[in-house]
Design a protein around this motif. Structure first.
Motif, short mmCIF file in Angstrom:
data_model
loop_
_atom_site.label_atom_id
_atom_site.label_comp_id
_atom_site.label_asym_id
_atom_site.label_seq_id
_atom_site.Cartn_x
_atom_site.Cartn_y
_atom_site.Cartn_z
N ALA A 55 40.57 36.16 38.48
CA ALA A 55 39.48 37.05 38.91
C ALA A 55 38.17 36.28 39.04
O ALA A 55 37.44 36.44 40.03
CB ALA A 55 39.34 38.21 37.93
N GLN A 58 37.95 34.08 42.02
CA GLN A 58 37.76 34.84 43.26
C GLN A 58 36.40 35.53 43.31
O GLN A 58 36.13 36.33 44.20
CB GLN A 58 38.88 35.88 43.41
CG GLN A 58 40.26 35.27 43.53
CD GLN A 58 40.37 34.32 44.71
OE1 GLN A 58 39.94 34.62 45.82
NE2 GLN A 58 40.94 33.14 44.48
N TRP A 62 34.29 39.55 35.72
CA TRP A 62 35.00 40.48 34.86
C TRP A 62 34.87 40.10 33.39
O TRP A 62 34.94 38.94 33.02
CB TRP A 62 36.48 40.50 35.21
CG TRP A 62 36.81 41.43 36.33
CD1 TRP A 62 35.95 42.06 37.17
CD2 TRP A 62 38.11 41.83 36.74
NE1 TRP A 62 36.63 42.82 38.07
CE2 TRP A 62 37.96 42.69 37.83
CE3 TRP A 62 39.39 41.53 36.29
CZ2 TRP A 62 39.04 43.28 38.48
CZ3 TRP A 62 40.46 42.10 36.94
CH2 TRP A 62 40.29 42.98 38.02
N ILE A 85 43.00 42.02 43.14
CA ILE A 85 41.84 41.13 43.20
C ILE A 85 41.40 40.91 44.64
O ILE A 85 40.21 40.90 44.95
CB ILE A 85 42.14 39.80 42.47
CG1 ILE A 85 42.23 40.08 40.96
CG2 ILE A 85 41.10 38.74 42.78
CD1 ILE A 85 42.66 38.91 40.12
N THR A 89 37.64 41.89 45.76
CA THR A 89 36.69 40.86 46.20
C THR A 89 36.17 41.13 47.60
O THR A 89 35.10 40.67 47.96
CB THR A 89 37.31 39.45 46.15
OG1 THR A 89 38.48 39.42 46.96
CG2 THR A 89 37.63 39.05 44.73
#
Length: 180
Positions: A55, A58, A62, A85, A89
């Protein structure tokens, strides 16, 4: 080629890697696998740290809570995690919306879930077994071959001789669809 490699130095140099998805397991003849040579390697799921790292790579900022929320729904399944994800994104959806719609026909996993549902509907004995699994609040014991096939599809996980749904995503969607 594999068999020729046992007799010829030239063919011994050839290495072939065959990858296949468990989703097509039912379409294969379980008594005559085209993948009966070599060694089968089962890939592990992502762990919490790997999901958080993915995460962050990208661009998602988080904290642990977001990782836990996603993993509560899809575990560490690489495809399902990556799909979430990807959509997050691109700002197509928020995590809250993703979690609310995930188990529905309007969610990002709709095609994936319909594929599993289609496989089950083509094999009523598997659909009935899966219905028993998703309607139970505890792991259940199934006939050995049914448990094996559902596990091979990736829909359940074994706990000893009993099975339970692999992910909340599957149990919630299939409970609704198989209940009708």
């Amino acid at each position: 080629w594999y068999e020729k490699g046992k007799r010829s130095k030239l063919w011994k140099k050839l290495r072939l890697v065959v990858a296949h998805s468990t989703e097509v397991y039912i379409e294969l003849n379980i008594h005559q696998s085209p993948f009966n040579v070599g060694e089968s390697i089962e890939l592990p799921e992502f762990n919490r740290e790997q999901v958080q790292d993915l995460a962050q790579r990208q661009g998602l900022d988080w904290q642990g809570a977001q990782v836990d929320q996603l993993m509560s729904l899809v575990g560490g399944h690489p495809y399902l995690v990556q799909r979430a994800i990807y959509h997050l994104t691109r700002s197509e959806i928020t995590l809250k919306e993703l979690l609310q719609k995930a188990c529905t026909e309007a969610g990002i996993y709709a095609n994936h879930l319909r594929g599993h549902l289609g496989n089950l509907q083509e094999h009523p004995e598997l659909a009935m077994a899966m219905k028993i699994v998703v309607e139970s609040t505890h792991p259940v014991q199934l006939e050995s071959m049914l448990a094996f096939q559902l596990q091979s599809l990736g829909l359940v996980q074994l706990e000893g001789n009993e099975v339970k749904p692999r992910y909340h995503l599957y149990s919630n969607y299939l409970r609704d669809r198989l209940g009708n």
